[in-house]
Design a protein around this motif. Sequence first.
Motif, mmCIF file in Angstrom:
data_model
loop_
_atom_site.group_PDB
_atom_site.id
_atom_site.type_symbol
_atom_site.label_atom_id
_atom_site.label_comp_id
_atom_site.label_asym_id
_atom_site.label_seq_id
_atom_site.Cartn_x
_atom_site.Cartn_y
_atom_site.Cartn_z
ATOM 1 N N VAL A 66 -0.927 -4.698 7.748
ATOM 2 C CA VAL A 66 0.118 -4.641 6.726
ATOM 3 C C VAL A 66 1.442 -4.278 7.396
ATOM 4 O O VAL A 66 1.510 -3.283 8.136
ATOM 5 C CB VAL A 66 -0.230 -3.592 5.638
ATOM 6 N N PRO A 67 2.500 -5.033 7.167
ATOM 7 C CA PRO A 67 3.794 -4.719 7.787
ATOM 8 C C PRO A 67 4.296 -3.342 7.340
ATOM 9 O O PRO A 67 4.011 -2.897 6.223
ATOM 10 C CB PRO A 67 4.719 -5.827 7.266
ATOM 11 N N VAL B 118 0.839 -1.191 0.000
ATOM 12 C CA VAL B 118 0.000 0.000 0.000
ATOM 13 C C VAL B 118 0.874 1.241 0.000
ATOM 14 O O VAL B 118 2.011 1.222 0.484
ATOM 15 C CB VAL B 118 -0.968 0.045 1.202
ATOM 16 N N THR B 119 0.313 2.324 -0.558
ATOM 17 C CA THR B 119 0.992 3.625 -0.504
ATOM 18 C C THR B 119 0.062 4.630 0.159
ATOM 19 O O THR B 119 -1.158 4.529 0.054
ATOM 20 C CB THR B 119 1.364 4.135 -1.905
ATOM 21 N N VAL B 120 0.667 5.592 0.865
ATOM 22 C CA VAL B 120 -0.092 6.676 1.493
ATOM 23 C C VAL B 120 0.642 7.979 1.221
ATOM 24 O O VAL B 120 1.820 7.981 0.832
ATOM 25 C CB VAL B 120 -0.249 6.469 3.013
ATOM 26 N N LEU B 121 -0.045 9.100 1.407
ATOM 27 C CA LEU B 121 0.597 10.396 1.283
ATOM 28 C C LEU B 121 1.684 10.519 2.354
ATOM 29 O O LEU B 121 1.532 9.998 3.469
ATOM 30 C CB LEU B 121 -0.440 11.513 1.434
ATOM 31 N N HIS B 122 2.748 11.217 2.034
ATOM 32 C CA HIS B 122 3.938 11.243 2.896
ATOM 33 C C HIS B 122 3.634 11.602 4.349
ATOM 34 O O HIS B 122 4.287 11.105 5.265
ATOM 35 C CB HIS B 122 4.979 12.204 2.325
ATOM 36 N N ASP B 123 2.617 12.486 4.590
ATOM 37 C CA ASP B 123 2.341 12.870 5.979
ATOM 38 C C ASP B 123 0.997 12.338 6.494
ATOM 39 O O ASP B 123 0.493 12.812 7.507
ATOM 40 C CB ASP B 123 2.383 14.390 6.122
ATOM 41 N N ASP B 124 0.446 11.354 5.799
ATOM 42 C CA ASP B 124 -0.847 10.802 6.217
ATOM 43 C C ASP B 124 -0.618 9.673 7.233
ATOM 44 O O ASP B 124 -0.740 8.481 6.919
ATOM 45 C CB ASP B 124 -1.625 10.287 4.995
ATOM 46 N N GLU C 215 7.079 -2.434 6.335
ATOM 47 C CA GLU C 215 7.932 -2.439 5.156
ATOM 48 C C GLU C 215 7.150 -2.515 3.846
ATOM 49 O O GLU C 215 7.706 -2.267 2.769
ATOM 50 C CB GLU C 215 8.939 -3.592 5.223
ATOM 51 N N ARG C 216 5.850 -2.842 3.935
ATOM 52 C CA ARG C 216 5.047 -2.869 2.698
ATOM 53 C C ARG C 216 4.093 -1.669 2.632
ATOM 54 O O ARG C 216 3.144 -1.663 1.850
ATOM 55 C CB ARG C 216 4.255 -4.175 2.583
ATOM 56 N N ILE C 217 4.338 -0.647 3.467
ATOM 57 C CA ILE C 217 3.592 0.620 3.404
ATOM 58 C C ILE C 217 4.574 1.699 2.978
ATOM 59 O O ILE C 217 5.528 1.999 3.698
ATOM 60 C CB ILE C 217 2.982 0.980 4.772
ATOM 61 N N GLN C 218 4.379 2.265 1.795
ATOM 62 C CA GLN C 218 5.296 3.273 1.280
ATOM 63 C C GLN C 218 4.613 4.646 1.252
ATOM 64 O O GLN C 218 3.444 4.751 0.905
ATOM 65 C CB GLN C 218 5.775 2.899 -0.125
ATOM 66 N N ARG C 219 5.377 5.650 1.633
ATOM 67 C CA ARG C 219 4.867 7.021 1.643
ATOM 68 C C ARG C 219 5.344 7.740 0.382
ATOM 69 O O ARG C 219 6.522 7.699 0.047
ATOM 70 C CB ARG C 219 5.328 7.759 2.900
ATOM 71 N N ASP D 182 -1.281 4.287 9.905
ATOM 72 C CA ASP D 182 -1.577 3.583 11.152
ATOM 73 C C ASP D 182 -2.705 2.573 10.972
ATOM 74 O O ASP D 182 -2.632 1.457 11.495
ATOM 75 C CB ASP D 182 -1.934 4.600 12.237
ATOM 76 N N LEU D 183 -3.739 2.962 10.243
ATOM 77 C CA LEU D 183 -4.859 2.044 10.008
ATOM 78 C C LEU D 183 -4.417 0.829 9.203
ATOM 79 O O LEU D 183 -4.824 -0.300 9.496
ATOM 80 C CB LEU D 183 -5.992 2.781 9.283
ATOM 81 N N TRP D 184 -3.606 1.073 8.184
ATOM 82 C CA TRP D 184 -3.126 -0.065 7.386
ATOM 83 C C TRP D 184 -2.315 -1.041 8.259
ATOM 84 O O TRP D 184 -2.455 -2.254 8.117
ATOM 85 C CB TRP D 184 -2.258 0.437 6.236
ATOM 86 N N HIS D 185 -1.507 -0.503 9.129
ATOM 87 C CA HIS D 185 -0.650 -1.383 9.942
ATOM 88 C C HIS D 185 -1.378 -1.956 11.155
ATOM 89 O O HIS D 185 -1.398 -3.173 11.369
ATOM 90 C CB HIS D 185 0.581 -0.614 10.412
ATOM 91 N N ARG D 186 -2.002 -1.060 11.939
ATOM 92 C CA ARG D 186 -2.583 -1.492 13.210
ATOM 93 C C ARG D 186 -3.882 -2.265 13.026
ATOM 94 O O ARG D 186 -4.095 -3.281 13.691
ATOM 95 C CB ARG D 186 -2.823 -0.258 14.099
#
Length: 892
Positions: free
Chosen positions: A145-146, A126-132, A148-152, A137-141
């Motif tokens: 999603v680990p 998954v990708t999120v905006l750099h400051d979102d 390392e698989r969340i990119q800003r 947090d929702l993707w991970h917690r």
Amino acid sequence: MESAEIARRWLSFFGERGHTVVPSASLIADDPTLLLVNAGMVPFKPFFLGEQAPPYPRATSIQKCVRTLDIDEVGKTTRHASFFQMCGNFSFGDYFKERAIPLAWELLTRSQSDGGYGFPEERLWVTVLHDDDESADLWHRVVGVPHERIQRRGLKDNYWNMGVPGPGGPCSEIYFDRGPEHGRDGGPEADEERYLEVWNLVFMQYELSAVRSKEDFDVAGELPAKNVDTGMGLERMATLLQGVDNLYEIDTTWQVLDRASTLTGRRYGSDTRTDVALRVVADHARTAAMLIGDGVAPGNEGRGYVLRRMMRRTIRNMRLLGGPEHTMAELVDASITAMAPQYPELERDRTRITTVAVAEETSFNSTLRSGTSRFELAVGELKGSGTAQVPGEEAFRLHDTYGFPIDLTLEMAEEQGLSVDTEGFRRLMQEQRDRAKADARAKKTGHADVSAYREIADRLGRAVTFTGYDTVVDEGVVSGLLRDGVPVRAAGEGEVVEVVLDRTPFYAEGGGQLADAGYLQLANGAQVEVYDVQQPVPGVIVHRGKVMAGEAVLDLAAQGQVDVERRRAISRAHTATHMVHKAIREALGETATQAGSENAPGRFRFDFSATGAVPLSVLHDVEARVNALLLEDLPVQAELMSQQQAVSSGAMALFGEKYGDTVRVVSVGDWARELCGGTHAQRSGQLGVVKLLGESSIGAGVRRIEALVAADAYEFLAREHVLLAQVSEALKARPEELPERISGLVSRLRDAEKELERVRSAQVLAAAGSLASSPTDVFGVAVVTHAAPDGTSADDLRKLVLDLRGRLGQERPSVVAVAAKAGERPVVVIAVNDKGREWGLKAGALVKVAAQVLGGGGGGKDDVAQGGGADASRIGDALAAVEHTVGATVTG
């Protein structure tokens, strides 16, 4: 998984979760800023902009879309297509990130046997905006999603706005890792060929006051209601789920490509040139079928030109591939067969769609033969003289004499290594603009061959005489009679017909004014009810209606009788439009010119150019100005004069309208003067009263006013007065005190709701201590089951479950299951600690057991999962079933 099944699962999944299933809107955009619907959110645009109140809090749809910006790239790559379908789920101030993100993940990762798409979680990024931080947090917690698989990523990739002031917000995208054979490691930031975007979640949470570019804008503040617009491309999903390399090999496109291959005897994959041509045919033929199905007719302007261009590219590529002269019927047949499982109306409309396509093909084949010969001759002369550019005069001659469209000349010239003098071509086109324009009113000719109307015009030898300015009853002769677009000598009772008289009092729709209605009484006693009147070709007024009695026969005398009350109501609305136009220009300046209108019985809408919203005070001034002039009872007069005289008199000429040497100028006293061919009231006083209902945006730089006239306005004001009196009585306040009183009530109500939510959440969590202190021992497993109070939200249930699991610790295996009636449906959340998972206990499996008892379904990860059902009365049974399953699992 077939495309139709992908669509069915999408709608079923979100429909079961409280989303109103909205059918795809027509490809013909109800938006003056768009030729065609080009995104899934377009039909919902008024809701996101706050122009209309949404009729539902959340919705889901699969929207047909056409994009033409990349039409020249179609076929050259395997990623560009003109037609696609966007699966979307939308929230209009209902839920936001906390709900949208888990929903997307659940549908993507749920097994196919359970109604999902079955994507392996470990291959999704998954990708999120750099400051979102919130989304990250929702993707991970919540989703798991680990990190390392969340990119800003930056604004260019992960921010959405409309390009104009209005709503905007961050995006979060889901990518699927297709594997190392498709590119290098490193996630979407490293390689978007290997990591393919499958889902985009747009979170509209800010009001943008200025937008200079995608990355440069000003934020005015947060929106009062946060919205969600998430989308998944159906064709891209089909590519992945069907295990093919690109969108041209999925079921719906391949059927058309395969038919083209069979017709031409050319095999896909044999060489690059063949592959490009077959892809162009597959894409454009399918798009053409969908456009015709939605009512677009081939033409030389607007969406009609988009359709014509695609069809001509299809026909020409089939010829280049060596196909027979007539192939459109076969290609349309394949397109309808491919798409009908999702759009059954295509099957019902097969004959009409095919007829339109074949007629265009027949016309273009003639053009292609003569134009190609001329083009090849010209190319030979140019190359012989060493010239590398096709002159503008030659391109114009090909267009004007041979009917060769300029885009085809450009395409063929490029294939020969030549350029085209397009500026010279445009200059010549401007000089003879009428040759390049189709009749602007052809949109209402249905799909009959317009040559039938031209034959009637030739038979008459002149234009139909319109007498409706002076009378609403007149005699004429039936000079043309059509049924289903085909000329006939007679038509019997119950048949729908088109009747052309040599003279008529009926006004044909035009200039924003709706058509007249009424009756035609024929000399033999037959009667035709007229419900629409159009002018499909200049000079031919067509009455569309139904034979109510007897037999309508060609060449009989007929009396036309206009519905007088409808005519008067429309005429009053048309006069009111002129007056509002003048008043708006007085208030806002001369640039606030009309950009469209609709004059209907008792009401009108008026579009005009403006850089921003019109203040309420200005609207009040405009309304007051118009109504004051109604009291003056100004005469409304029409005069015929030359264009030069009309301009000298100060008359306004409207956008895009074509006028002859002699024009009709309508004046309201000495105040408002416009060129207009419509019908009007005789005096301004006949309008009674004009009530402006409001003003809104319908696109960049275009605003719309809607209003009521005469009796409709009076009835509206009477209703408003009664409602105001009722509210005043209920609140014990004078009308002028109501805004402040209501504002205060709303503010206090919101504060009370927030406090109630805080107290309720605290009460739910307060139970955690006592519940954790006395778990049930089930063969060594600490089990806590709890039925929370009705009304507890799913979010609060999840918080309680995670709190309880944390309190139980990791010394021994533990399972926590909590359920409640949230709204009208039961919800259950289950969590298992690390030790419990080592013992074989999985939250996802346990929640399915509970959900089955509740009459529903659920799923999730091994550590925490959520489900629901339909029968809240069985919450106790569901929790008991969980406890029983825990015992069976650890002893089995």
